[in-house]
Design a protein around this motif. Structure first.
Motif, mmCIF file in Angstrom:
data_model
loop_
_atom_site.group_PDB
_atom_site.id
_atom_site.type_symbol
_atom_site.label_atom_id
_atom_site.label_comp_id
_atom_site.label_asym_id
_atom_site.label_seq_id
_atom_site.Cartn_x
_atom_site.Cartn_y
_atom_site.Cartn_z
ATOM 1 N N SER A 1 -52.134 9.469 -20.727
ATOM 2 C CA SER A 1 -51.333 8.593 -19.877
ATOM 3 C C SER A 1 -51.547 8.912 -18.398
ATOM 4 O O SER A 1 -51.669 8.018 -17.563
ATOM 5 C CB SER A 1 -49.867 8.751 -20.269
ATOM 6 O OG SER A 1 -49.050 7.933 -19.499
ATOM 7 N N GLY A 2 -51.594 10.214 -18.092
ATOM 8 C CA GLY A 2 -51.804 10.618 -16.708
ATOM 9 C C GLY A 2 -53.168 10.197 -16.193
ATOM 10 O O GLY A 2 -53.303 9.684 -15.082
ATOM 11 N N LEU A 3 -54.183 10.378 -17.022
ATOM 12 C CA LEU A 3 -55.532 9.976 -16.626
ATOM 13 C C LEU A 3 -55.601 8.466 -16.426
ATOM 14 O O LEU A 3 -56.168 7.976 -15.451
ATOM 15 C CB LEU A 3 -56.532 10.390 -17.711
ATOM 16 C CG LEU A 3 -56.853 11.877 -17.788
ATOM 17 C CD1 LEU A 3 -57.663 12.187 -19.031
ATOM 18 C CD2 LEU A 3 -57.614 12.321 -16.540
ATOM 19 N N LYS A 4 -54.987 7.757 -17.351
ATOM 20 C CA LYS A 4 -54.983 6.291 -17.294
ATOM 21 C C LYS A 4 -54.344 5.821 -15.996
ATOM 22 O O LYS A 4 -54.843 4.907 -15.331
ATOM 23 C CB LYS A 4 -54.209 5.761 -18.497
ATOM 24 C CG LYS A 4 -54.382 4.271 -18.749
ATOM 25 C CD LYS A 4 -53.799 3.925 -20.134
ATOM 26 C CE LYS A 4 -53.292 2.499 -20.163
ATOM 27 N NZ LYS A 4 -54.352 1.521 -19.905
ATOM 28 N N LYS A 5 -53.247 6.465 -15.621
ATOM 29 C CA LYS A 5 -52.553 6.061 -14.406
ATOM 30 C C LYS A 5 -53.471 6.199 -13.191
ATOM 31 O O LYS A 5 -53.602 5.294 -12.371
ATOM 32 C CB LYS A 5 -51.313 6.922 -14.200
ATOM 33 C CG LYS A 5 -50.562 6.570 -12.932
ATOM 34 C CD LYS A 5 -49.526 7.619 -12.615
ATOM 35 C CE LYS A 5 -48.847 7.287 -11.289
ATOM 36 N NZ LYS A 5 -48.011 8.398 -10.832
ATOM 37 N N ILE A 6 -54.123 7.352 -13.119
ATOM 38 C CA ILE A 6 -54.992 7.611 -11.967
ATOM 39 C C ILE A 6 -56.181 6.660 -11.956
ATOM 40 O O ILE A 6 -56.534 6.080 -10.928
ATOM 41 C CB ILE A 6 -55.491 9.076 -12.007
ATOM 42 C CG1 ILE A 6 -54.306 10.034 -11.855
ATOM 43 C CG2 ILE A 6 -56.529 9.326 -10.928
ATOM 44 C CD1 ILE A 6 -54.652 11.478 -12.112
ATOM 45 N N LEU B 1 -63.704 17.293 -20.105
ATOM 46 C CA LEU B 1 -62.452 17.714 -19.480
ATOM 47 C C LEU B 1 -61.998 18.961 -20.222
ATOM 48 O O LEU B 1 -62.016 18.973 -21.453
ATOM 49 C CB LEU B 1 -61.429 16.583 -19.654
ATOM 50 C CG LEU B 1 -60.101 16.668 -18.958
ATOM 51 C CD1 LEU B 1 -60.313 16.553 -17.459
ATOM 52 C CD2 LEU B 1 -59.183 15.552 -19.451
ATOM 53 N N LYS C 1 -58.889 20.696 -16.149
ATOM 54 C CA LYS C 1 -57.624 19.952 -16.190
ATOM 55 C C LYS C 1 -56.744 20.267 -14.999
ATOM 56 O O LYS C 1 -56.000 19.419 -14.523
ATOM 57 C CB LYS C 1 -56.878 20.254 -17.487
ATOM 58 C CG LYS C 1 -57.349 19.412 -18.642
ATOM 59 C CD LYS C 1 -56.362 19.470 -19.798
ATOM 60 C CE LYS C 1 -56.977 18.814 -21.019
ATOM 61 N NZ LYS C 1 -56.107 18.890 -22.202
ATOM 62 N N SER C 2 -56.839 21.505 -14.534
ATOM 63 C CA SER C 2 -55.961 21.881 -13.426
ATOM 64 C C SER C 2 -56.312 21.137 -12.144
ATOM 65 O O SER C 2 -55.488 21.015 -11.248
ATOM 66 C CB SER C 2 -56.042 23.389 -13.194
ATOM 67 O OG SER C 2 -57.388 23.773 -12.983
ATOM 68 N N ALA D 1 -57.924 18.036 -12.384
ATOM 69 C CA ALA D 1 -58.342 16.708 -12.819
ATOM 70 C C ALA D 1 -57.732 15.603 -11.974
ATOM 71 O O ALA D 1 -58.380 14.597 -11.694
ATOM 72 C CB ALA D 1 -57.990 16.492 -14.284
ATOM 73 N N ASP D 2 -56.474 15.779 -11.549
ATOM 74 C CA ASP D 2 -55.835 14.696 -10.806
ATOM 75 C C ASP D 2 -56.567 14.420 -9.496
ATOM 76 O O ASP D 2 -56.591 13.304 -9.008
ATOM 77 C CB ASP D 2 -54.361 15.006 -10.563
ATOM 78 C CG ASP D 2 -54.166 16.356 -9.899
ATOM 79 O OD1 ASP D 2 -55.010 17.241 -10.092
ATOM 80 O OD2 ASP D 2 -53.176 16.505 -9.165
ATOM 81 N N VAL E 1 -51.390 13.481 -21.401
ATOM 82 C CA VAL E 1 -52.591 13.679 -20.589
ATOM 83 C C VAL E 1 -53.359 12.364 -20.486
ATOM 84 O O VAL E 1 -53.805 11.971 -19.402
ATOM 85 C CB VAL E 1 -53.483 14.781 -21.202
ATOM 86 C CG1 VAL E 1 -54.801 14.873 -20.471
ATOM 87 C CG2 VAL E 1 -52.753 16.117 -21.156
#
Lengths: 218, 218
Positions: B20-25, B86, B109-110, B112-113, B18
DNA sequence: GTCGCCATCGGGTCGAGGCCCCATCTCGGG
DNA sequence: CCCGAGATGGGGCCTCGACCCGATGGCGAC
């Protein structure tokens, strides 16, 4: 079949951020690429069949169709597809069910950022990848194989799954009986069978199990 | 204080993927940057204080120290720090507790992206960001304010949290009594108080609540 | 066809859980 | 200094859950 230069991967998880995180890690590798995403088991099956996918990464616990069910179906309909299971939980039951469903690997989410690339490579080479303590679990199971015809481990029947779901949603036996239009006694019978099969002893444990399985949300 | 050109962000979540995903965005945006990560509330507090962090994104449910506790402490010790919560769950209780702890935003979270970037920008501008149905919840709460001095919503005492944790781990009252070296009656008294405070009626609901809060793992 | 599994339903027991009543002690804040 | 909240303990109530016993019909596998 030779190993493809670039492994085409489907990622299935009900949380977009987790997919995003996996995609970031995978797409950073020169030899692999995320070509499809799914947020449910059924969608994963559809996309993994239609797209030109070499490997599917499936979250074990997804709403509606779980990753295990998806793995099972994909393994039957597209045996050459590699399956890598992803789970929050270090669960013996899920591990066994995954392997029975044809998965080549099992990665814990807590270690996924470190393990996933290695797991994909190993899987594509026809090997297996299991998180460390899963290996111990398998060894223990191998040693325990003394019991001749014991059931090893169980799966619940569809009806039992229905009852379990309602129990974990805090329905009383009476309410479940009304909901399913059966007698209270039958509900209690089902509950007892579920407890026996899973080796548990009360509704609290069933609730946690149902959540782990993705049957309900906490 | 002017809005910094590049918002320096701490991301706290117990799942590396998670983060990592946030960091990417986030790192894909020109005006924000992830400068620290934490997998627990206590670590988040430490890093958010020491590092030059403008905004902390905190998962509500983390083991040991939860995101809410972390938010509370950070808000007291570094009031200029922006806090964005979050959570997996659309929970009235968590929403209220987050706001009371000083959070400026609450993202599911659902979503969040899609929402996280907007939430960060709004928060840095001194505004709030809430997921859609949270707004309705707040409006409803505002309208309901007819009750004069009613407790509004509660938090559990430390002792009650201990008892709740054990209940959700499938301990019986007798076992809890032994564990905490108190009488069975007291355990049941605590359980009753917890049920009353949370407006629940059995151990199954308590179990799900404990999991949502991150008190235990499923 | 028989055997086993699944789903259904009934009986009974016993303890635990859920829901009231009550009281005492301690400790911190107004 | 007293009040409220937290933590502790007790008595009693009734339901439900957990764990036994039993049975029957259907359906698929061997």
């Amino acid at each position: 079949m030779p190993i493809p230069l670039v492994t085409r991967i489907l990622v299935a998880d009900d949380h977009p951020i987790v997919r995003s995180g996996l995609k970031k890690i995978i797409d950073a590798q020169p030899d692999m690429e995320v070509v499809a995403e799914a947020d449910d088991g059924a969608e994963a099956v559809k996309k993994a069949l239609s797209d030109d996918v070499h490997l599917a990464i499936l979250d074990v616990s997804m709403p509606k169709t779980t990753g295990i069910q998806a793995a099972d179906e994909l393994h039957k309909r597209k045996p050459e597809l590699k399956l890598l299971m992803l789970s929050m939980y270090d669960s013996e039951q899920f591990l066994f069910e995954s392997l029975k469903a044809g998965a080549s690997g099992y990665v814990l989410k807590s270690d996924a950022d470190q393990d996933i690339v290695e797991a994909v490579r190993r899987t594509m080479r026809g090997q297996s990848f299991l998180y460390p303590s899963a290996v111990s679990t398998l060894v223990k199971d191998f040693v325990d194989r003394g019991r001749p015809e014991e059931e090893q481990f169980d799966i619940l029947t569809p009806r039992e799954l229905q009852v379990l779901k309602l129990i974990a949603e805090a329905y009383t036996s009476k309410e479940i009986a009304q909901e399913l239009v059966i007698s209270v006694k039958t509900v209690e019978r089902h509950r007892q069978n579920i407890l026996d099969k899973l080796g548990m002893s009360d509704r609290v444990e069933l609730t946690r199990y149902a959540i782990r399985r993705g049957l309900i949300q906490p």
